[in-house]
Design an enzyme around this catalytic site. Sequence first.
Site, PDB file in Angstrom:
ATOM      1  N   SER A  48       0.834  -1.203   0.000  1.00  0.00           N
ATOM      2  CA  SER A  48       0.000   0.000   0.000  1.00  0.00           C
ATOM      3  C   SER A  48       0.876   1.264   0.000  1.00  0.00           C
ATOM      4  O   SER A  48       1.714   1.411  -0.881  1.00  0.00           O
ATOM      5  CB  SER A  48      -0.955  -0.058   1.192  1.00  0.00           C
ATOM      6  OG  SER A  48      -2.173   0.547   0.870  1.00  0.00           O
ATOM      7  N   HIS A  53      -6.950  -6.525   0.173  1.00  0.00           N
ATOM      8  CA  HIS A  53      -5.834  -5.575   0.263  1.00  0.00           C
ATOM      9  C   HIS A  53      -4.771  -6.130   1.219  1.00  0.00           C
ATOM     10  O   HIS A  53      -4.676  -5.703   2.369  1.00  0.00           O
ATOM     11  CB  HIS A  53      -6.391  -4.231   0.742  1.00  0.00           C
ATOM     12  CG  HIS A  53      -5.447  -3.084   0.602  1.00  0.00           C
ATOM     13  ND1 HIS A  53      -4.905  -2.710  -0.597  1.00  0.00           N
ATOM     14  CD2 HIS A  53      -4.942  -2.218   1.526  1.00  0.00           C
ATOM     15  CE1 HIS A  53      -4.116  -1.666  -0.410  1.00  0.00           C
ATOM     16  NE2 HIS A  53      -4.110  -1.358   0.877  1.00  0.00           N
TER      17      HIS A  53
HETATM   18  C1  GCU Z   1      -5.407   4.635   1.544  1.00  0.00           C
HETATM   19  C2  GCU Z   1      -4.852   5.414   0.395  1.00  0.00           C
HETATM   20  C3  GCU Z   1      -3.961   4.551  -0.488  1.00  0.00           C
HETATM   21  C4  GCU Z   1      -2.915   3.871   0.347  1.00  0.00           C
HETATM   22  C5  GCU Z   1      -3.561   3.158   1.505  1.00  0.00           C
HETATM   23  C6  GCU Z   1      -2.569   2.575   2.513  1.00  0.00           C
HETATM   24  O1  GCU Z   1      -6.301   3.676   1.070  1.00  0.00           O
HETATM   25  O2  GCU Z   1      -5.944   5.942  -0.340  1.00  0.00           O
HETATM   26  O3  GCU Z   1      -3.333   5.328  -1.481  1.00  0.00           O
HETATM   27  O4  GCU Z   1      -2.151   3.003  -0.435  1.00  0.00           O
HETATM   28  O5  GCU Z   1      -4.354   4.035   2.246  1.00  0.00           O
HETATM   29  O6  GCU Z   1      -1.404   2.864   2.480  1.00  0.00           O
HETATM   30  O7  GCU Z   1      -3.017   1.859   3.387  1.00  0.00           O
END
Ligand code: GCU
Length: 439
Positions: A275, A421
């Site tokens: 992420s 995710h």
């Molecule tokens: C949010 C954000 C993402 C990111 C994510 C994370 O969802 O919108 O861009 O990758 O957080 O890092 O958990």
Amino acid sequence: MKSAVYIVLLAALPFLQVQAQAVDKSKSNTAQDRQQLLQQLQITTLRRGTDPALIKAFDPNSELGKLGLYGKIPEALVLNNGKPVTTAKQWWQQRRPELVEFFDREIYGRVPKNMPKVTWTVDSRVNAMHHQVPVIIKILKGHVDNSSYPAVNVDIQLVITQPAKIKKPVPVMMELSFPEDFRQLTGPADTTNLWQDEVLAKGWAYAMLLPVSIQTDNGAGLTQGIIGLMNKGQFRKPDDWGAVRAWAWGASRALDYIETDHSLDAKKVALEGHSRYGKTVLVAMAYDPRFAMVYSSSSGEGGAKLHRHNAGEQVENICSTGAYHWMAGNFLKYAGPLNCTDLPIDAHELIALAAPRPVFIGVGANKDDWAGPKGTFMAEVSAGPVYRLLGKKDLGTTNYPAVDQMVASGDLAFRLHHGGHTPALNWPYFIEFASKYWK
Ligand code: GCU
């Protein structure tokens, strides 16, 4: 038995506490910080981002390149003056520096000149058992010389776990860890940390770096951490670095330590991040040629996903108060007077900056649409020409793969796992991919 390692750590390392982030308390400062950047940029309003609740899954039956793209993806192998790049030498000497300059100025921000020295100390070195494997655990601290601005102290936190018995220096898988994962090192026995088991089974070491010990993860924190230390507690200018670039800088400092540790093979250090840290490891890989390979998981917008791809998170979302601090202030322009089609570069060129080194990109097929799996795949396809120019193999396909199908015939790899995710489901496949190179 399982928890032995954690108990040892718990006893030996009471100082290893991750600071909780004061997100709520700092909201007003974050808004103020973002506002002053908008003033510097003479921007009065920004567009709102997409609502995550409205994100729809990408339609896999549509033709690659037709659906979901705003405008045209810039050509990685065309110079700013319009001339094609046809030799490796032109790539290294002309095109690559042009791309780096764009990423520096418009997206991730510039690292200040004359960065201070980081002094690494091994605060603790213990023999322990990690799930039946005898290991040595080193708890490290990288103290950043803050004599230029003593009001800000930065101690980079890193933990390295390596097989106790080795015959020669071992490769290292370095994760940029979320605080909750890092904290598990000192917490109760954990059964989900399977990737660490697999890494040790290969005879490799794993390292866990704590990015928030380099730079706090919010806008209010920009006057502290390594960014605040370098700015002497002042606000950023529009092309100053954001948190992602700062975290990537910290990853390079961890590699500096690894270079001095003769039990570790500094030529075989891979990065993994998920992420926001999936974005960061791509940036670290782009800027530091010493990193051997990367596994970037669900990095999404600002990472491997094309900014110009309209499924999933958008440029405007990253310009919100919750995320703008990851980027250079200049990035805000693209959610105001400009839009994503005005970006001189796109995510495929970030991936291409890793060339010719191996890159594994993973995303989830189920409820990971925010990370933009298709826009990510398209970016990796579009990094292919650079790999080919440098004599390496691209993804080998332009067809969006089926769920759980490993695409890894070349030096660029992609896998859409069946879960959400999470980086976990692709870890075994990344290890398989890395094993091709680290026999
Ligand atoms: C949010 C954000 C993402 C990111 C994510 C994370 O969802 O919108 O861009 O990758 O957080 O890092 O958990």
